[in-house]
Scaffold this motif. Structure first.
Motif, PDB file in Angstrom:
ATOM      1  N   VAL A 155      51.545  34.329  25.979  1.00 15.38           N
ATOM      2  CA  VAL A 155      51.768  33.493  27.157  1.00 15.38           C
ATOM      3  C   VAL A 155      53.125  32.804  27.062  1.00 15.38           C
ATOM      4  O   VAL A 155      53.896  32.759  28.033  1.00 15.38           O
ATOM      5  N   ILE A 192      56.139  33.461  29.712  1.00  6.17           N
ATOM      6  CA  ILE A 192      56.771  32.426  30.529  1.00  6.17           C
ATOM      7  C   ILE A 192      58.264  32.358  30.248  1.00  6.17           C
ATOM      8  O   ILE A 192      59.077  32.160  31.155  1.00  6.17           O
ATOM      9  N   SER A 193      58.635  32.540  28.976  1.00  5.44           N
ATOM     10  CA  SER A 193      60.039  32.370  28.610  1.00  5.44           C
ATOM     11  C   SER A 193      60.924  33.478  29.180  1.00  5.44           C
ATOM     12  O   SER A 193      62.095  33.243  29.482  1.00  5.44           O
ATOM     13  N   TYR A 251      57.706  29.571  23.930  1.00  3.13           N
ATOM     14  CA  TYR A 251      58.541  29.438  25.125  1.00  3.13           C
ATOM     15  C   TYR A 251      59.978  29.090  24.724  1.00  3.13           C
ATOM     16  O   TYR A 251      60.939  29.708  25.198  1.00  3.13           O
ATOM     17  N   LEU A 284      61.102  32.716  33.437  1.00  2.00           N
ATOM     18  CA  LEU A 284      61.408  31.313  33.724  1.00  2.00           C
ATOM     19  C   LEU A 284      62.436  30.745  32.747  1.00  2.00           C
ATOM     20  O   LEU A 284      63.419  30.113  33.143  1.00  2.00           O
TER      21      LEU A 284
END
Length: 461
Positions: A122, A126-127, A2, A130
């Motif tokens: 994942v 997400i990175s 992330y 978001l």
């Protein structure tokens, strides 16, 4: 992943914030990769000797400190120190894979490793939306601030829930070999990383690239005579492990190379790109990440039945096909380019999950940490070579592009031929990898519990 997923797009902001040059800000990546490579090799050996959970916790604590300080770095020197500490903590990954091999029966190990591999996807997933939003609106430090609570929570969960390894290699640590290995890896990666940025003919790059092979020669000579080598030469020369290490080098090389090239294609102005913003580019990369996220657990579940060798061969060929398609489809439209990216991502996912299993099922449990650490070393070396090769090719083949502003501005951008050459080179390398993988001996299919020997031992595990 992330925090790392949003770091590269944030480099220009760091450069302006700290008032440094492009060459200087690139050390944010180079030092992280260099320290991560060295720690993977050395901490893997320490895990075999002192216990993998204990050493993994130390590594995770180091990463936590580094990530925290990175988010609060007030000057560029503090940022570089924090990133180096953060990189040293990345030894947690090979130690985690080693613990999985010890704790679970073989039929479950590929499935669990597939889940762990999926977490890379994942983190990136997400990175991209978001992390890009947070970085763009609140600054790159905020991506670290939002991650710290989860990092600390994971440290606590590992401390409380993970069992210590039961297989140890009772031997002294070869500290002279560790110093030689560190010198070899550190100077090699920094030299390769900085070559495209400051010039292959610069004194610093020549010095670094000269020290690395000399240190490697000294390491090999010394390790041949050492009773407890930091790098057991049999772990490198073994056919299965040597092929798997070369394969993981190729995966790291291609992932970083293609990631850099795709960002250029997405964000360069038309007609040499699609003129997207950072957030838009991230959103178009999500489909290929989702493919990895879905593929890794599914393939992991079926790996014992199918066998490692067929999966790794399929991965190489699929990745090669995806790269060839990308060379033809990249500039037709975004949808065609993303389709080629998805195919390439599928091949990479198949390789990731199969190659790590070749390594961990080809060595004794007492050497798992060392073998997994060396596998990470080869991945990181490939990751260092990828951007270097991409940057060099894109610098060599450029064309002038006039942007319709008032007044018009002429800039130099990588040509279409540069991108096509990169795609063809990587496709050829994956085709060569497929040929080499035909020589791998099957290590998993049909085996009940390799390394334990009897059903009684299996039931105890």
């Amino acid at each position: 992943m992330y925090t790392e997923g949003m770091l590269i797009p944030s480099l220009p902001y760091m450069q302006r914030q700290f008032g440094v040059t492009e060459s200087m800000v690139s050390w944010v990546l180079s030092l992280y990769l260099a320290f991560g490579t060295v720690s993977a090799a050395i901490f893997g050996k320490l895990g075999d000797v002192y216990g993998k959970k204990r050493v993994m916790l130390i590594s995770m604590t180091i990463y936590t400190v580094g990530a925290t300080v990175t988010g609060y770095a007030e000057d560029f020197t503090a940022l570089l120190i924090a990133r180096s500490i953060q990189g040293a903590g990345m030894a947690m990954m090979p130690l985690a894979f080693s613990l999985v091999r010890e704790e679970f029966p073989p039929r479950l190990i590929p499935q669990i490793q597939g889940l762990i591999s999926a977490m890379f996807g994942v983190g990136i997933l997400i990175s991209l939306p978001l992390g890009a939003y947070i970085s763009q609106n609140y600054g790159w430090q905020a991506t670290y601030h939002t991650a710290i609570p989860f990092i600390v929570l994971e440290d606590i969960l590992v401390l409380l829930l993970i069992r210590e390894s039961r297989y140890r290699s009772r031997q002294a640590i070869d500290w002279v070999g560790a110093i030689l290995l560190s010198t070899t890896l550190m100077t090699g990666i920094l030299g390769i990383s900085e070559g495209p940025r400051i010039g292959w003919g610069s004194g610093l790059v020549i010095t670094l690239c000269s020290i690395s092979p000399l240190s490697l020669i000294a390491l090999v000579i010394y390790e041949r005579r050492s009773r407890n080598p930091i790098v057991p030469l049999n772990l490198i020369s073994s056919r299965n492990i040597a092929i798997a290490n070369f394969g993981i080098f190729m995966v790291g090389f291609t992932f970083q190379l293609i990631s850099q090239v795709n960002i250029f294609v997405f964000e360069m102005p038309r007609p040499n790109g699609y003129g997207l913003s950072i957030l838009e580019a991230g959103m178009w990369m999500i489909p290929s990440v989702i493919v990895q996220l879905i593929t890794a657990p599914i393939v992991g579940r079926q790996l014992v039945r199918i066998g490692v060798k067929p999966v790794s061969l399929s991965g190489s060929l699929v990745a090669a096909i995806g790269l060839i398609l990308m060379s033809h489809l990249a500039f037709i439209d975004l949808e065609h380019m993303v389709l080629a990216m998805i195919i390439t991502s599928l091949g990479s996912a198949l390789l990731n999950i199969s190659l790590v299993n070749i390594v961990i099922f080809s060595v004794e449990r007492s050497s798992l940490g060392t073998a997994a650490g060396l596998n990470t070393v080869f991945r990181n070396m490939g990751s260092a070579w990828g951007p270097a090769v991409a940057g060099t090719i894109m610098d060599q083949f450029k064309e002038r592009l006039t942007i319709s502003l008032s007044p018009p501005v002429t800039i130099e951008v990588p040509s279409h031929f540069a991108y096509q050459l990169i795609f063809y080179i990587t496709a050829s390398l994956f085709a060569a990898l497929a040929l080499i993988l035909t020589m791998v001996g099957e290590v998993l299919k049909g085996r009940v519990d390799p390394g334990l020997g009897s059903s009684r031992n299996t039931s105890k595990v």
